[in-house]
Design a protein around this motif. Sequence first.
Motif, PDB file in Angstrom:
ATOM      1  N   THR A 104       1.293  -1.555   0.269  1.00 53.51           N
ATOM      2  CA  THR A 104      -0.022  -0.077   0.278  1.00 53.51           C
ATOM      3  C   THR A 104       0.769   1.296  -0.008  1.00 53.51           C
ATOM      4  O   THR A 104       2.105   1.137  -0.212  1.00 53.51           O
ATOM      5  CB  THR A 104      -0.567   0.140   1.205  1.00 53.51           C
ATOM      6  N   THR A 106       0.729   5.930   0.346  1.00 57.28           N
ATOM      7  CA  THR A 106      -0.157   7.020   0.669  1.00 57.28           C
ATOM      8  C   THR A 106       1.097   8.130   0.470  1.00 57.28           C
ATOM      9  O   THR A 106       2.286   7.899   0.254  1.00 57.28           O
ATOM     10  CB  THR A 106      -0.202   7.167   2.424  1.00 57.28           C
ATOM     11  N   TYR A 107      -0.100   9.424  -0.051  1.00 57.64           N
ATOM     12  CA  TYR A 107       1.627  10.396  -0.356  1.00 57.64           C
ATOM     13  C   TYR A 107       0.901  11.424  -0.012  1.00 57.64           C
ATOM     14  O   TYR A 107      -0.524  11.737   0.224  1.00 57.64           O
ATOM     15  CB  TYR A 107       1.110  11.167  -1.405  1.00 57.64           C
ATOM     16  N   ASP A 108       1.682  12.317   1.611  1.00 60.42           N
ATOM     17  CA  ASP A 108       1.259  13.008   2.326  1.00 60.42           C
ATOM     18  C   ASP A 108       2.114  14.140   2.909  1.00 60.42           C
ATOM     19  O   ASP A 108       3.152  13.723   2.806  1.00 60.42           O
ATOM     20  CB  ASP A 108       0.629  12.402   4.066  1.00 60.42           C
TER      21      ASP A 108
END
Length: 143
Positions: A104, A106-108
């Motif tokens: 998985t 995520t880009y944050d």
Amino acid sequence: MAMSFDPFSQLDRIAQSVFDTSRQPRVMPVDLFREGDRYILNADLPGADPASVDVDVDGHLLTIRAVRSGAEREGARWLAQERPSGAYMRQFTIGDDVDPDGITATYDNGVLSVIIPVAERAKPRKISVESSGEHHAKAVSAG
């Protein structure tokens, strides 16, 4: 001498635009570590267009791509322009002990985090050891 096995070997191909060979390659710094039953890869991609961030796995190849648009300022007189723009790419080969279907991402806040779980078959497991002598002794004492 014990050797630690790292399932990741970095190919470290940093993509450079065909049209922009005069500038330095755009660097995507990464941290990669194991935490429990998963590997965590954090990549710095400040200012990358979120829609351009792409992570894919093809066999043993994990590829990260992103694009950062250049600052277009009509009529501006630049005093400094140090922030690189264009395409970024990093590739890693991954071993058999990870679960590619469970990855998985995520880009944050300009950081891409990719979570790569360890495959069930690669997790350490306890093997119970039975003593055949105990069973034999019980059988004898029952007589």
